[in-house]
Design a protein around this motif. Structure first.
Motif, PDB file in Angstrom:
ATOM      1  N   ILE A 160     -67.174  23.451 105.688  1.00  0.00           N
ATOM      2  CA  ILE A 160     -67.886  22.532 104.813  1.00  0.00           C
ATOM      3  C   ILE A 160     -67.186  21.181 104.852  1.00  0.00           C
ATOM      4  N   ILE A 161     -67.943  20.106 104.781  1.00  0.00           N
ATOM      5  CA  ILE A 161     -67.362  18.777 104.743  1.00  0.00           C
ATOM      6  C   ILE A 161     -67.614  18.157 103.376  1.00  0.00           C
ATOM      7  N   VAL A 162     -66.574  17.569 102.814  1.00  0.00           N
ATOM      8  CA  VAL A 162     -66.664  16.884 101.526  1.00  0.00           C
ATOM      9  C   VAL A 162     -66.428  15.401 101.783  1.00  0.00           C
ATOM     10  N   GLY A 163     -67.326  14.553 101.316  1.00  0.00           N
ATOM     11  CA  GLY A 163     -67.145  13.119 101.528  1.00  0.00           C
ATOM     12  C   GLY A 163     -67.989  12.288 100.590  1.00  0.00           C
ATOM     13  N   ASP A 164     -67.644  11.008 100.494  1.00  0.00           N
ATOM     14  CA  ASP A 164     -68.373  10.135  99.566  1.00  0.00           C
ATOM     15  C   ASP A 164     -69.386   9.234 100.273  1.00  0.00           C
ATOM     16  N   SER A 165     -69.476   9.325 101.595  1.00  0.00           N
ATOM     17  CA  SER A 165     -70.407   8.491 102.344  1.00  0.00           C
ATOM     18  C   SER A 165     -71.580   9.321 102.863  1.00  0.00           C
ATOM     19  N   LEU A 166     -72.782   8.951 102.440  1.00  0.00           N
ATOM     20  CA  LEU A 166     -73.965   9.645 102.932  1.00  0.00           C
ATOM     21  C   LEU A 166     -74.152   9.422 104.429  1.00  0.00           C
ATOM     22  N   THR A 167     -73.971   8.185 104.870  1.00  0.00           N
ATOM     23  CA  THR A 167     -74.274   7.855 106.261  1.00  0.00           C
ATOM     24  C   THR A 167     -73.203   8.310 107.236  1.00  0.00           C
ATOM     25  N   SER A 168     -71.984   8.483 106.753  1.00  0.00           N
ATOM     26  CA  SER A 168     -70.882   8.894 107.615  1.00  0.00           C
ATOM     27  C   SER A 168     -70.590  10.387 107.472  1.00  0.00           C
ATOM     28  N   ASP A 169     -70.095  10.791 106.305  1.00  0.00           N
ATOM     29  CA  ASP A 169     -69.676  12.181 106.089  1.00  0.00           C
ATOM     30  C   ASP A 169     -70.861  13.147 106.064  1.00  0.00           C
ATOM     31  N   ILE A 170     -71.830  12.831 105.235  1.00  0.00           N
ATOM     32  CA  ILE A 170     -72.929  13.778 105.020  1.00  0.00           C
ATOM     33  C   ILE A 170     -73.858  13.826 106.225  1.00  0.00           C
ATOM     34  N   GLN A 171     -74.223  12.671 106.763  1.00  0.00           N
ATOM     35  CA  GLN A 171     -75.067  12.672 107.954  1.00  0.00           C
ATOM     36  C   GLN A 171     -74.355  13.343 109.119  1.00  0.00           C
ATOM     37  N   GLY A 172     -73.044  13.105 109.224  1.00  0.00           N
ATOM     38  CA  GLY A 172     -72.275  13.745 110.281  1.00  0.00           C
ATOM     39  C   GLY A 172     -72.288  15.258 110.168  1.00  0.00           C
ATOM     40  N   GLY A 173     -72.103  15.759 108.945  1.00  0.00           N
ATOM     41  CA  GLY A 173     -72.138  17.204 108.731  1.00  0.00           C
ATOM     42  C   GLY A 173     -73.497  17.793 109.031  1.00  0.00           C
ATOM     43  N   ILE A 174     -74.550  17.094 108.619  1.00  0.00           N
ATOM     44  CA  ILE A 174     -75.914  17.555 108.893  1.00  0.00           C
ATOM     45  C   ILE A 174     -76.157  17.606 110.396  1.00  0.00           C
ATOM     46  N   ASN A 175     -75.749  16.545 111.088  1.00  0.00           N
ATOM     47  CA  ASN A 175     -75.926  16.505 112.542  1.00  0.00           C
ATOM     48  C   ASN A 175     -75.235  17.674 113.224  1.00  0.00           C
ATOM     49  N   TYR A 176     -74.087  18.073 112.658  1.00  0.00           N
ATOM     50  CA  TYR A 176     -73.282  19.113 113.303  1.00  0.00           C
ATOM     51  C   TYR A 176     -73.657  20.512 112.846  1.00  0.00           C
ATOM     52  N   GLY A 177     -74.501  20.605 111.843  1.00  0.00           N
ATOM     53  CA  GLY A 177     -74.960  21.919 111.391  1.00  0.00           C
ATOM     54  C   GLY A 177     -74.018  22.624 110.445  1.00  0.00           C
ATOM     55  N   ILE A 178     -73.265  21.853 109.643  1.00  0.00           N
ATOM     56  CA  ILE A 178     -72.390  22.478 108.645  1.00  0.00           C
ATOM     57  C   ILE A 178     -72.810  22.016 107.254  1.00  0.00           C
ATOM     58  N   ASP A 179     -72.464  22.806 106.245  1.00  0.00           N
ATOM     59  CA  ASP A 179     -72.788  22.448 104.868  1.00  0.00           C
ATOM     60  C   ASP A 179     -72.022  21.199 104.448  1.00  0.00           C
ATOM     61  N   THR A 180     -72.623  20.472 103.523  1.00  0.00           N
ATOM     62  CA  THR A 180     -72.063  19.186 103.114  1.00  0.00           C
ATOM     63  C   THR A 180     -71.959  19.097 101.599  1.00  0.00           C
ATOM     64  N   VAL A 181     -70.927  18.411 101.136  1.00  0.00           N
ATOM     65  CA  VAL A 181     -70.742  18.135  99.716  1.00  0.00           C
ATOM     66  C   VAL A 181     -70.613  16.623  99.556  1.00  0.00           C
ATOM     67  N   TRP A 182     -71.579  16.025  98.881  1.00  0.00           N
ATOM     68  CA  TRP A 182     -71.518  14.591  98.626  1.00  0.00           C
ATOM     69  C   TRP A 182     -70.796  14.354  97.313  1.00  0.00           C
ATOM     70  N   PHE A 183     -69.634  13.729  97.389  1.00  0.00           N
ATOM     71  CA  PHE A 183     -68.860  13.377  96.191  1.00  0.00           C
ATOM     72  C   PHE A 183     -69.388  12.034  95.688  1.00  0.00           C
ATOM     73  N   ASN A 184     -70.078  12.076  94.555  1.00  0.00           N
ATOM     74  CA  ASN A 184     -70.769  10.918  94.008  1.00  0.00           C
ATOM     75  C   ASN A 184     -70.320  10.690  92.569  1.00  0.00           C
ATOM     76  N   PRO A 185     -69.061  10.252  92.372  1.00  0.00           N
ATOM     77  CA  PRO A 185     -68.500  10.191  91.019  1.00  0.00           C
ATOM     78  C   PRO A 185     -69.218   9.227  90.084  1.00  0.00           C
ATOM     79  N   ASN A 186     -69.862   8.219  90.632  1.00  0.00           N
ATOM     80  CA  ASN A 186     -70.528   7.229  89.788  1.00  0.00           C
ATOM     81  C   ASN A 186     -72.025   7.491  89.622  1.00  0.00           C
ATOM     82  N   GLY A 187     -72.490   8.626  90.126  1.00  0.00           N
ATOM     83  CA  GLY A 187     -73.885   8.998  89.943  1.00  0.00           C
ATOM     84  C   GLY A 187     -74.866   8.038  90.597  1.00  0.00           C
ATOM     85  N   LYS A 188     -74.517   7.536  91.785  1.00  0.00           N
ATOM     86  CA  LYS A 188     -75.414   6.630  92.490  1.00  0.00           C
ATOM     87  C   LYS A 188     -76.694   7.362  92.895  1.00  0.00           C
ATOM     88  N   LYS A 189     -77.809   6.662  92.820  1.00  0.00           N
ATOM     89  CA  LYS A 189     -79.083   7.248  93.209  1.00  0.00           C
ATOM     90  C   LYS A 189     -79.161   7.329  94.723  1.00  0.00           C
TER      91      LYS A 189
END
Length: 224
Positions: free
Chosen positions: A162-191
């Protein structure tokens, strides 16, 4: 790590060294806007990291009609940034609770800065490897850096990663591209207005413990 706090301190100190006492107040908003564009360019492979490091200040000084040397400013800033090691609340607790897992840092950032920050913090001993984009030859979200990371730790089981990261375009998109589960750390509740949908979304780092240990957490509706 709390990058916003680290960036604030490093920029302030650099502006002071270059005799621009109001630099942070006057230029920070411009700097963040310029930096965001350039980091997106990096993720798309349109600019090299070393070029980005200088280009952000070249554009900043051009916008604010400042005749400071962007190369010297960048070098000083990175030196200060490497000394900043502020931790997010719960960071150490998460790592201690997940000591039974194999933990790896994967970063698009400057290698010498990231290594210095780790050495100046209590985090370093908890990670098996630090995977740096410059060394891998690829940056997130490119799958090449994930191949590099997996080869470093000698595993192939994506379903247990699993990948944990605060960037949708870097961490989360990267994890999705690679086929692994992703955790978006969004402490400020950004939409999230993008099409990038993480497996989980959290606002508190401690939630990672329950996710890894098998709890549902904030898993998105309809996910496997």
């Amino acid at each position: 790590m709390d990058f916003a706090l680290s960036e604030h301190a490093a920029l302030h100190n650099t502006f002071m060294d270059f005799k621009i006492p109001n630099g942070f107040v006057d230029m920070h908003d411009s700097y963040r806007a310029i930096s965001k564009v350039l980091w997106n360019d990096l993720e798309q492979g349109n600019i090299a990291l070393r070029e980005l490091g200088v280009e952000r200040f070249r554009r900043l000084f051009l916008e604010h009609q400042t005749d400071k040397d962007p190369v010297a400013f960048s070098n000083t800033y990175l030196g200060y940034l490497g000394k900043e090691a502020h931790l997010m609340a719960g960071a150490l607790e998460v790592l201690e609770e997940l000591s039974h897992c194999r933990l790896v840092i994967m970063t698009n950032g400057f290698g010498e800065v990231q290594k210095s920050r780790l050495q100046n913090s209590e985090l370093g001993s908890h990670f098996e490897h630090i995977v740096i984009s410059e060394e891998a030859g690829y940056q997130k979200p490119d799958s090449g850096i994930f191949d590099y990371a997996f080869s470093k730790i000698g595993i192939e089981a994506k379903t247990k990663t699993i990948i944990v990261g605060d960037s949708l375009t870097s961490d989360i998109q990267g994890g999705i591209n690679y086929g692994i589960d992703t955790v978006w750390f969004n402490p400020n509740g950004k939409k999230n207005d993008s099409e990038i949908q993480p497996t989980y979304e959290i606002q508190d780092l401690l939630e990672v413990i329950d996710i890894v240990n098998g709890s549902i957490g904030n898993r998105k509706e309809g996910d496997k």
